[in-house]
Write a protein that holds these residues in place. Structure first.
Motif, short mmCIF file in Angstrom:
data_model
loop_
_atom_site.label_atom_id
_atom_site.label_comp_id
_atom_site.label_asym_id
_atom_site.label_seq_id
_atom_site.Cartn_x
_atom_site.Cartn_y
_atom_site.Cartn_z
N ARG A 162 6.05 1.01 1.27
CA ARG A 162 4.64 0.67 1.49
C ARG A 162 3.79 1.11 0.30
N GLN A 190 1.48 -1.21 -1.98
CA GLN A 190 0.06 -0.83 -2.01
C GLN A 190 -0.39 -0.58 -3.45
N GLN A 220 -1.25 -6.43 4.01
CA GLN A 220 -2.63 -5.91 4.11
C GLN A 220 -2.57 -4.42 4.42
N ASN A 221 -3.74 -3.78 4.22
CA ASN A 221 -3.85 -2.36 4.55
C ASN A 221 -4.90 -2.24 5.64
N SER A 275 -8.15 -0.23 5.63
CA SER A 275 -9.29 -0.63 4.80
C SER A 275 -9.97 -1.84 5.44
N SER A 302 -9.64 -4.98 3.37
CA SER A 302 -8.33 -5.62 3.45
C SER A 302 -8.20 -6.38 4.76
N ASP A 321 1.66 -4.56 7.60
CA ASP A 321 0.64 -3.53 7.39
C ASP A 321 1.17 -2.44 6.47
N LEU A 322 0.41 -2.17 5.43
CA LEU A 322 0.84 -1.16 4.46
C LEU A 322 0.31 0.24 4.80
N ALA A 323 -0.60 0.29 5.78
CA ALA A 323 -1.23 1.58 6.09
C ALA A 323 -0.30 2.41 6.96
#
Lengths: 767, 250
Positions: A128, A132, A176-177, A180, A183, A224-226
């Motif tokens: 991730r 990111q 996406q994150n 944010s 994002s 999702d990168l978060a």
């Protein structure tokens, strides 16, 4: 007396008592009437921040979409989204950057994220982070990764609409994150465009009767990168500062009311005021007490919230309901940051509460002020909670909101972002604390802090006093009345009048607003409420050198205003909607008979009307009560506030300061009108310049510096540094030379006027 | 010690007019002198004393205490004076000693000196039983005694009493009077306003009579009684006020 008569008797007395309490009447009845329009105007200004901001998408693998079947509706054109699929506004909001390939490492990480089920392993976190980091490197909010897969005739249920296809399948992976806002918004925009594209292809396929054969088959997955903890902390990063702010304000307010209004009521303040303690020492001492209670109130409530949060989330973990995964325990580190953030927040609210409480005559009156303060603070408190609103320099300069953003950034672990804006946030909020304390000290210096008489409000008596014409110049009440009239009439006219669509309707609209809502009220009030209306409106003779000097000053200071305007636009960029309004205005102006007409309507008319009201009536009135510098600044702020957009208001306020200076130096309105009209004309002229017209003129090429884009369109226009510096130096020299001494008669007149405007010694000095 | 010169004080009356509570009042009070300020309700006594104590600003004229101007040198004046008024309340949630100590700290007294002074005042005015009592639980008379102790904590040269015995019972009023008498013995400059004639007779070297904001008579009680041919102070004052009312009406 019968029982009912006694009840009526008591009721009547109570009503009389309340009716004669002018402050209660003001706070309970009139304040809301004033507060809601002010809140409305505030919300309008806030819309600037709430307006949709552009997002950036990097697309990798777009080549898989072209060169295939010609019947497929293209998703992209060379410079972005296919304009047939998306509106111009959406295309502006969702900018596309097409990348030919991804770095091997990033590509591998992305592949793994797609194919390996999401977990909290360090390996997954590393993938991730890599993707990111690529997003950050590309300054992108989301990444759309298109890869082809083998031809498989399956029913696609994962795509935006679902399809049955035997065509080459394409995998659309959106990274996406979700921690944010920007994002998330970018992802939703991309999803909407993909849906439209998919529907367009379906439609075309049906029209060509080639449904299954040519419609694109796609798999769509959002990744999702978060990390989970970040998503959870983001939720708390919004809730906790809000709770802290709310309770620090409430805690501060009750302590301040008890410490000021309560002490007045109990009769203990007099003994304190007779001691050698200075008023500032007393106020700061009370501020420390208020802050202590404010901090205690905020922190106790935070601990309660966090404790409850921990308990609730531990209970929720036994439920496996969808969506609950985003609701985790509040990060304990947040408590540390909230402790740090609580100090400036409670200082700000304590200072505001204290100054308001010092104004209140009694605890009862003081309590009435809490709700207006809360309502005025709420838009600023909610601004950082709005989706898509991110901290930048402009927002960090907004009091209260800047502190909220700062605290949110700290809780979310965006330390660099918080550190970057620490100085401006603390300067602005520190200045607000200083202003609030100064107001409280000012009140403590005045005897009314102890002995404010019981005021009986009479509207008739107040209006009679306003129109008594007892004084040569306007009073503060009359100034307030004019400001209220201008604001009310402008809002009313803009509410009922249709938006101008062509030149004649634009002229009618502008002239009606400027004359009917600005100039006429000022002239009528000057002639009906003052003994020297011409003096009030500063309609004194001015020599031609003075008028030409003012015009030259406007020209010389124009580079300064243009530079300031550009800085303001960088701080608070115009929304897309505002940009569209500008293009509507350009279309209207295209229908004008010529430049002379545009200048008459948009440069001269506003100059005459606005100067009569602001540098005429309002400045004359304010100079009775304030020092000249303060009067000029307050007039400038009021002048700015009457302009619609926030950016326009800030620039107008800066111009207002220069205009106030001209009024003060010359003592006449004519140079102000000349300055204002020249300034407006130059600003208008700037809007009509284009790269060709600048290139054709040697003078313009020397004076101006234009930036153009690849399509040779003007991006920004300013003055070249050297000529600008020279012009500003000349401007300062002219401003210095601009005084009524060059015209003896005017000088005498102004001298007389100034002598009359000087406050008496006892008024000027505080206790 | 106190010099009042053509003092005037106006208050807003309605929206646009003003009411003059004091007009053109001038007099002086010497060191070691006790001056009684008398007059009917609304005569301007409280306004005058509040101007002298620097909480009100004069609308006209000037006043000096110990050579310091009450507006321009307000901070210095506050160090010179002790002010007690019937309207000045005490902090209910403080004990008497805490209250007096709190005010004592404003005068830069060293801690040991401050404690000695508190002890001295509480013993001298027979208040030792009140020392650790919360002010909120005290009677009006007790509170007033604590208030006087607060005004004396820095041993001021000038004392301003504004109806300090108002609303007190005989015992409390007598106690306060004894405190003022003791201060008189210390050669303090005292200006004292009251409606109680016996207090004026016992305490004051001179009287200043105010009526409707103006100074209408000034002198010792004996001089004034002789001038108005009255044997009692109360009758004399009634005469002065009635004569002024008559003169104003005519």
């Amino acid at each position: 007396m019968k029982s009912n008569s006694i009840i009526l008797h008591v009721f009547r007395r109570e009503i009389i008592d309340q009716w004669r309490d002018r402050r209660t009447l003001l706070t309970v009845i009139f304040l809301p009437l004033l507060l809601y329009p002010i809140l409305g105007l505030g919300m309008l200004q806030m819309m600037q921040f709430m307006s949709e901001k552009p997002t950036r998408v990097v697309v990798v693998g777009s080549e898989h979409l072209v060169g295939g079947d010609a019947d497929v509706v293209p998703l992209f054109v060379s410079d972005g989204w296919n304009k047939e699929l998306v509106s111009e506004k959406d295309a502006t909001l969702s900018k596309v950057e097409q990348l030919p390939f991804l770095d091997n490492e990033v590509s591998e990480a992305a592949q793994n994220l797609v194919h390996v089920e999401s977990d909290s392993s360090p390996q997954h976190a590393e993938w991730r982070q890599k993707v990111q980091a690529e997003l950050v490197a590309q300054s992108a909010d989301v990444m759309l990764w298109i890869t082809p897969t083998a031809n498989v005739a399956t029913k696609d249920t994962s795509g935006p609409a679902g399809s049955e296809s035997s065509a080459p399948r394409l995998q659309f992976q959106l990274f996406q994150n979700s921690s944010s806002d920007q994002s998330r918004i970018a992802a939703s925009r991309v999803e909407a465009i993909l849906s439209t594209w998919y529907a367009a292809n379906q439609k075309r396929a049906r029209a060509d009767e080639l449904a299954a054969a040519t419609g694109p088959a796609i798999d769509y997955t959002a990744n999702d990168l978060a990390p989970r903890e970040q998503i959870q902390s983001q939720l708390w990063a919004r809730i906790l500062p809000f709770i802290l702010f709310l309770w620090t304000l409430t805690g501060a307010f009750y302590a301040a009311v008890d410490g000021c209004a309560g002490e007045k009521e109990r009769g203990t303040l007099e003994a304190l005021l007779v001691t050698p303690a200075t008023r500032r020492q007393i106020v700061v001492g009370k501020l420390c007490t208020t802050m202590t209670f404010s901090l205690a109130s905020g922190l106790v409530n935070l601990i309660g919230t966090i404790g409850t949060g921990l308990f609730v989330t531990s209970q929720l973990s036994s439920f496996n309901a969808p969506g609950l995964s985003q609701f985790g325990p509040p990060p304990l580190s947040a408590l540390g940051w909230l402790l740090v953030g609580a100090i400036p927040i409670s200082a700000l609210f304590s200072a505001i509460s204290l100054s308001v409480a010092a104004f209140a005559r009694s605890s009862k009156e003081g309590q009435h002020y809490l709700l207006p303060i809360l309502m005025a603070s709420l838009p600023l408190l909610t601004l950082p909670l709005l989706p898509g609103v991110q901290m930048d320099l402009g927002l960090s300069l907004v009091p209260i909101s800047g502190l909220m953003f700062w605290l949110r950034a700290l809780i979310e672990g965006e330390y660099w972002n918080a550190l970057r804006y620490t100085l401006p946030i603390f300067i602005v909020n520190g200045w607000c604390v200083y202003l609030a304390i100064s107001w409280a000290v000012l009140q403590f210096q005045h005897e009314t802090v102890l002995f404010r008489p019981v005021e009986r409000f009479s509207l008739v008596a107040w209006l009679a006093a306003v129109f008594r014409r007892s004084e040569p110049w306007p009073s503060i009440s009359q100034v307030v009345l004019l400001v209220g009239l201008i604001a009310g009439l402008k809002v009313f006219w803009q509410g009922v009048a249709p938006h101008p669509i062509d030149w004649p309707s634009f002229v009618a609209h502008t002239v009606i607003v400027l004359t009917g809502a600005v100039a006429v009220p000022a002239i009528v009030l000057a002639f009906t409420s003052t003994r020297a209306p011409l003096e009030t409106l500063q309609l004194r003779r001015a020599s031609f050198p003075m008028i030409f000097g003012a015009m030259a000053m406007a020209f010389c200071f124009h580079p300064l205003i243009v530079a300031f305007q550009q800085w303001v636009m960088t701080l608070y960029p115009l929304s897309v909607d505002a940009g569209q309004l500008q293009s509507v205005l350009n279309n209207i102006l295209d229908g004008s008979p010529g430049m002379w007409a545009i200048l008459l309507v948009m440069a001269v008319t506003p100059a005459v009307c606005e100067e009569l009201a602001f540098r005429g009536f309002i400045l004359s009135g304010l100079r009775r009560a304030l020092k000249p510098v303060n009067a000029i600044f307050v007039t400038a702020v009021l002048f700015g506030a009457m302009h619609g957009l926030l950016q326009q208001s800030i620039v107008a306020s800066a111009t207002g300061v220069l205009l106030g200076f001209v009024a003060f130096r010359t003592g006449s309105l004519w140079p102000c009108i000349a300055y204002h009209a020249t300034h407006n004309a130059l600003t208008l002229q700037f809007a009509f310049f284009n790269p060709e017209s600048i290139a054709q003129s040697k003078l313009l090429s020397f004076l101006l510096e234009a930036q153009v884009n690849e399509q040779q369109q003007l991006v920004s226009l300013g003055y070249a540094p050297l000529p600008a510096a020279f012009m500003i130096i000349c401007g300062v020299w002219i401003a210095w030379s601009l005084n009524p001494g060059s015209n003896r008669k005017t000088s005498e007149c102004v001298g007389h006027s100034l002598a009359g405007l000087k406050p008496s010694v006892s008024e000027a000095s505080g206790l | 010690m106190i010099e009042v010169s053509q003092i005037g004080k106006s208050y807003p009356d309605g929206v646009a007019s003003v009411f003059w509570a004091l007009k053109d009042v001038s007099f002086t009070v010497r060191s070691s002198e006790v001056v009684g300020l008398v007059g009917a309700n609304g005569a301007g006594k409280t306004s005058l004393l509040r101007i002298l104590s620097t909480v009100l600003r004069p609308s006209a004229g000037n006043a000096w205490i110990g050579g310091q101007h009450v507006v321009q040198d307000a901070q210095q004046v506050r160090r010179l004076i002790g002010f007690v008024s019937a309207n000045t309340a005490v902090y209910d949630r403080m004990t008497a000693a805490e209250y007096v100590r709190f005010f004592g700290r404003f005068y830069d007294l060293p801690d040991d000196e401050l404690e000695d002074r508190i002890d001295e005042l509480f013993v001298r005015f027979r208040m030792t039983n009140l020392r650790d009592q919360l002010c909120g639980r005290m009677s009006t008379g007790m509170k007033q005694k604590v208030s006087i102790a607060r005004a004396l904590i820095h041993d001021p040269r000038v004392l301003i009493f504004d109806e300090a015995t108002l609303g007190l019972d005989i015992m409390a009023a007598r106690s306060v009077m004894e405190m003022v008498l003791a201060l008189r013995e210390e050669s303090k400059c005292i200006i004292f306003s009251t409606h109680i004639m016996s207090e004026l007779e016992r305490l004051c070297d001179r009287l200043v009579v105010l009526h409707r904001g103006r100074l209408i008579a000034e002198g010792t009680a004996e001089e004034l009684m002789a001038e108005y041919h009255e044997e009692h102070l109360e009758d004399m004052l009634f005469q002065i006020l009635a004569a002024d009312d008559e003169a104003t009406t005519v």
